[in-house]
Design an enzyme around this catalytic site. Structure first.
Site, PDB file in Angstrom:
ATOM      1  N   ARG A 117      50.038  12.961  69.595  1.00 11.66           N
ATOM      2  CA  ARG A 117      49.738  13.239  68.180  1.00 11.66           C
ATOM      3  C   ARG A 117      48.352  13.841  68.036  1.00 11.66           C
ATOM      4  O   ARG A 117      47.611  13.910  69.004  1.00 11.66           O
ATOM      5  CB  ARG A 117      49.878  11.962  67.353  1.00 11.66           C
ATOM      6  CG  ARG A 117      48.929  10.854  67.749  1.00 11.66           C
ATOM      7  CD  ARG A 117      49.189   9.595  66.922  1.00 11.66           C
ATOM      8  NE  ARG A 117      48.219   8.565  67.244  1.00 11.66           N
ATOM      9  CZ  ARG A 117      48.232   7.351  66.740  1.00 11.66           C
ATOM     10  NH1 ARG A 117      49.168   7.001  65.894  1.00 11.66           N
ATOM     11  NH2 ARG A 117      47.321   6.461  67.072  1.00 11.66           N
ATOM     12  N   ASN A 155      46.433  10.930  59.176  1.00 10.89           N
ATOM     13  CA  ASN A 155      46.217   9.611  59.764  1.00 10.89           C
ATOM     14  C   ASN A 155      45.049   9.704  60.731  1.00 10.89           C
ATOM     15  O   ASN A 155      45.051  10.539  61.640  1.00 10.89           O
ATOM     16  CB  ASN A 155      47.470   9.159  60.531  1.00 10.89           C
ATOM     17  CG  ASN A 155      47.366   7.728  60.995  1.00 10.89           C
ATOM     18  OD1 ASN A 155      47.503   6.798  60.205  1.00 10.89           O
ATOM     19  ND2 ASN A 155      47.090   7.533  62.264  1.00 10.89           N
ATOM     20  N   GLU A 156      44.051   8.884  60.492  1.00 11.21           N
ATOM     21  CA  GLU A 156      42.892   8.818  61.390  1.00 11.21           C
ATOM     22  C   GLU A 156      42.418  10.190  61.845  1.00 11.21           C
ATOM     23  O   GLU A 156      42.532  10.548  63.024  1.00 11.21           O
ATOM     24  CB  GLU A 156      43.194   7.930  62.598  1.00 11.21           C
ATOM     25  CG  GLU A 156      43.405   6.480  62.216  1.00 11.21           C
ATOM     26  CD  GLU A 156      43.472   5.547  63.426  1.00 11.21           C
ATOM     27  OE1 GLU A 156      43.760   6.023  64.532  1.00 11.21           O
ATOM     28  OE2 GLU A 156      43.254   4.342  63.235  1.00 11.21           O
ATOM     29  N   GLU A 306      44.985  -0.673  58.127  1.00 12.86           N
ATOM     30  CA  GLU A 306      45.659  -1.207  59.321  1.00 12.86           C
ATOM     31  C   GLU A 306      44.814  -2.366  59.814  1.00 12.86           C
ATOM     32  O   GLU A 306      43.618  -2.217  60.039  1.00 12.86           O
ATOM     33  CB  GLU A 306      45.744  -0.145  60.429  1.00 12.86           C
ATOM     34  CG  GLU A 306      46.570   1.062  60.040  1.00 12.86           C
ATOM     35  CD  GLU A 306      46.695   2.097  61.159  1.00 12.86           C
ATOM     36  OE1 GLU A 306      46.372   1.778  62.321  1.00 12.86           O
ATOM     37  OE2 GLU A 306      47.109   3.231  60.863  1.00 12.86           O
TER      38      GLU A 306
HETATM   39  C1  GLA Z   1      45.867   3.635  64.958  1.00 16.01           C
HETATM   40  C2  GLA Z   1      46.884   4.424  64.201  1.00 16.01           C
HETATM   41  C3  GLA Z   1      48.217   3.789  64.141  1.00 16.01           C
HETATM   42  C4  GLA Z   1      48.565   3.132  65.427  1.00 16.01           C
HETATM   43  C5  GLA Z   1      47.506   2.171  65.825  1.00 16.01           C
HETATM   44  C6  GLA Z   1      47.809   1.479  67.121  1.00 16.01           C
HETATM   45  O1  GLA Z   1      45.029   2.869  64.235  1.00 16.01           O
HETATM   46  O2  GLA Z   1      46.477   4.824  62.921  1.00 16.01           O
HETATM   47  O3  GLA Z   1      49.170   4.778  63.859  1.00 16.01           O
HETATM   48  O4  GLA Z   1      48.702   4.121  66.390  1.00 16.01           O
HETATM   49  O5  GLA Z   1      46.315   2.879  66.004  1.00 16.01           O
HETATM   50  O6  GLA Z   1      47.738   2.343  68.222  1.00 16.01           O
END
Ligand code: GLA
Ligand code: ZN
Length: 669
Positions: A117, A155-156, A306
């Site tokens: 990703r 995401n991140e 998270e």
């Molecule tokens: C990150 C991501 C999640 C998942 C977690 C655990 O924080 O945002 O999608 O991948 O790590 O690996």
């Protein structure tokens, strides 16, 4: 469908607790049960869809939201609201097959292969257009769905370099907009060194770590700009399509490759992903420090998007949460300004790279111990949330946390093992041990709210910031700064000034010489004025000549006897400290913080025993003191004020006892 009251504009603080959920990983038959179990746990929010691009757009331009609508309906019927992630962190296979040029180019010149990703080129126009298209389609589809309350961008975000030609040209254009002329750029970077002057914009390449430091610093800034632009393209569409929904992003706490202040600017609030459960159980200082930084990004409360729910790992896994720990991890974030908590993830996935990343439920989908603890915690959260509403952390201590200096130090540490963040930790952890809250804030922020400001290793010190801290001390503030502060300007050039440069009068010292101490070297040092004796200076030594500053710690070796390691200059109202080395002894930092707090007339509400953390939230509803036992022993803490524990409803008389991993939330009388 009827429109819901907007979550943000209504003036209420959103307060949710829930879980990240991937209905696309499970059969439809399971969805109603999942939703019911979530409801029974007291969950009222889930985040969905941030990795579901191929399900929402199975073929280019053909959208399918029916499955997601169905999953959302089950959730909504159970009183659960939804945050949607734009799904652009993982691209569908069709996208790469049709447009292979979207993949990021590595330094070797090879394109990344599809899979994993976050591997697209951030400049690539095709990727950006396709990202806009799915975002627009989602926003249009979900504008009136009453379950949806907000959005997470991508995401991140991470600032990985892409070495493709488009990124190179984009970098050149960004520089042209910033500098106007090449002459200006050449001067700012100092390209006369090694004959590196540029005569054409097209000559500028993507730098590596050994290139000109000014160029490298600008490149780091550019990488943030690229991510901010990518995010902006999505935000503009979501705001237009769903004006009543909030927009956030899940940051990674102390992640270093992006300037998070800039990434946060357009968000309604910051969220972050907190995974403190690694290695042998210990005090999770970093989870507190990251939380304080996340609160500092916008100077407002944040969400956890998270949160560790069990052992994590991709190839090998970490340890499990111990009884009580899952709950304590939540309280630590609430204590530092979290308004909502979302665990990652609901159920451990049976497929893919994250088979070992455990959710509240295991592969078997059975609600067991971790689910039960989350449930207890969620139910407690609903009881205390009205007390928390409208409160935040209001420290009298601020630490300037600066990405320019962080990047410049990482590029040229100056001494082995020097890390900007490691240095911030020395002060932060001593403050936490002293039971004092801290803001981590952007340099340039208003300092008036703080009695004590720490400016650690401000390697890149713009004159404007120097002027600001000088004025701060003149007005009565207490300042601590330390080694390598004031060495560089914003372009990455060393100032032509004797250190500490512009801060010379403020600090009352002169540093004509300095040196790195390799691992075999150390200098004995002694404190005066009640500072600890028998100290060990390691890693780096400024040879400080005190002018009108007092010497608080001096070096002992024969050639160092004229030089100070720690100084203080008393001003008419304020006071400025300078520390020119690293001390091996943790106790030194405790003594230093003790002295600084005294100087700043800050008295901790109570001094916690080792392993216990305290943190204060305050606001309209009063003062709420969190006590967190990070140890596996019972802790007894003296409480020198009248209070009631909101969790047990008990009046506290003189002291409180915390179980292993126990927490208390004291409403101060
Ligand atoms: C990150 C991501 C999640 C998942 C977690 C655990 O924080 O945002 O999608 O991948 O790590 O690996
Ligand atoms: Zn690129």
């Amino acid at each position: 469908m009827k429109k819901k009251t907007p979550a943000l504009t209504s003036g209420t603080v959103p307060q949710y607790i829930g879980v990240d959920y991937y209905p696309e990983h499970w059969t439809r038959e399971r969805w109603p049960l999942d939703a019911r179990l979530m409801k029974e746990a007291g969950f009222n929010v889930v985040r969905l869809a941030e990795f579901a691009w191929t399900f929402m757009e199975p073929e280019e331009g053909c959208f399918d939201f029916a499955w997601l609508d169905e999953a959302i309906t089950h959730l909504y019927k159970n009183g659960i609201s939804v945050i949607l992630g734009t799904p652009t962190a993982t691209m569908p296979a069709w996208l790469c097959r049709k447009y292979p040029e979207v993949m990021r180019v590595l330094e070797s010149g090879h394109r990344e292969i599809w899979g994993t990703r976050k591997n697209n080129c951030p400049t690539n126009g095709t990727y950006r257009l396709l990202s806009e298209r799915i975002t627009r389609a989602m926003a249009a589809h979900y504008t009136a769905n009453p379950a949806v309350i907000g959005w997470q961008t991508d995401n991140e975000f991470g600032g990985q370099p892409c070495y493709c030609d488009t990124c190179k040209v984009q970098f050149q254009e960004w520089l042209r907009a910033k500098y106007g002329t090449l002459d200006n750029l050449n001067k700012t970077w100092g390209t006369h060194f090694w004959s590196h002057s540029f005569r054409e914009w097209a000559e500028i390449m993507i730098p590596g770590e050994l290139h000109n430091p000014g160029m490298w610093l600008d490149y780091k800034r550019f990488v943030t700009w690229q991510e901010v632009r990518f995010q902006h393209e999505q935000i503009a569409l979501v705001r237009a399509g769903c004006p009543e929904h909030f927009i956030t992003h899940n940051c990674m706490g102390l992640y270093q490759n992006l300037n998070y202040y800039q990434l946060a600017e357009e968000l309604d609030f910051v969220s972050w992903d907190n995974y403190p459960v690694w290695g042998a159980p210990d005090i999770p200082y970093d989870a507190a420090m990251a939380a304080d930084l996340m609160r500092g990004l916008k100077r407002r409360n944040f969400w956890i998007m998270e949160q560790s729910a069990g052992p994590g790992g991709w190839n090998t896994m970490g340890r499990n949460v111990r009884p009580g720990e899952l709950r304590k991890v939540v309280y630590q974030q609430l204590a530092h300004g979290a308004d909502s908590i979302v665990w990652f993830r609901w159920r451990t996935c049976t497929a893919g790279r994250e088979q070992y990343w455990h959710g509240l439920l295991g592969h078997d989908g059975v609600p067991l111990r971790r689910y039960q603890e989350a449930r207890t915690t969620a139910q407690e959260f609903h009881k205390i949330k009205t007390h928390l509403a409208g409160t935040t952390v209001c420290p009298s201590v601020g630490i300037l946390y600066d990405y320019d200096s962080l990047w410049a130090v990482s590029n040229q540490p100056g001494f082995t093992g020097n890390q900007y963040v490691a240095n911030v930790r020395r002060y932060y952890q001593a403050l936490l041990r002293a039971g004092v809250n801290v803001d981590l804030i952007r340099p340039g922020s208003d300092l008036n709210a703080y009695r004590l400001v720490i400016m650690p290793q401000q390697f890149v010190l713009p004159d404007t910031l120097a002027d600001q801290v000088i004025a701060y001390v003149a007005q009565g503030g207490v300042l601590l700064t330390d080694f390598r502060t004031g060495v560089k300007d914003e372009g990455g050039l060393c100032y032509e000034r004797t250190l500490p440069g512009k801060l010379t009068d403020l600090l009352g010292i002169v540093i004509e010489e300095y040196e790195a101490l390799d691992d075999q070297m150390k200098y004995a040092a002694d404190g005066v004025e009640g500072f600890p004796k028998a100290l060990t200076a390691i890693k780096f030594a400024d040879w400080i000549t005190a002018g009108d500053a007092e010497v608080l710690v001096k070096y002992l070796p024969w050639h160092m006897q004229d030089f100070a390691a720690l100084t203080r200059k008393q001003h008419r109202k304020g006071c400025a400290y300078y520390l020119g080395t690293v001390f091996k002894e943790e106790s030194f930092y405790d003594a230093l913080i003790g002295t600084l707090l005294k100087s700043a007339r800050i008295t901790p509400l109570l001094t916690p025993p080792p392993g216990v953390e305290v943190s204060l939230r305050e606001g309209k509803t009063g003062r709420l003191l969190f006590l967190l036992n990070h140890t596996e022993e019972i802790q007894r803490i003296g409480i020198p004020f009248a209070a009631q524990d909101l969790l047990t409803r008990k009046k506290i008389v003189e002291r409180i006892e915390l179980e292993p991993y126990g927490v208390a939330l004291l409403k101060m009388g």
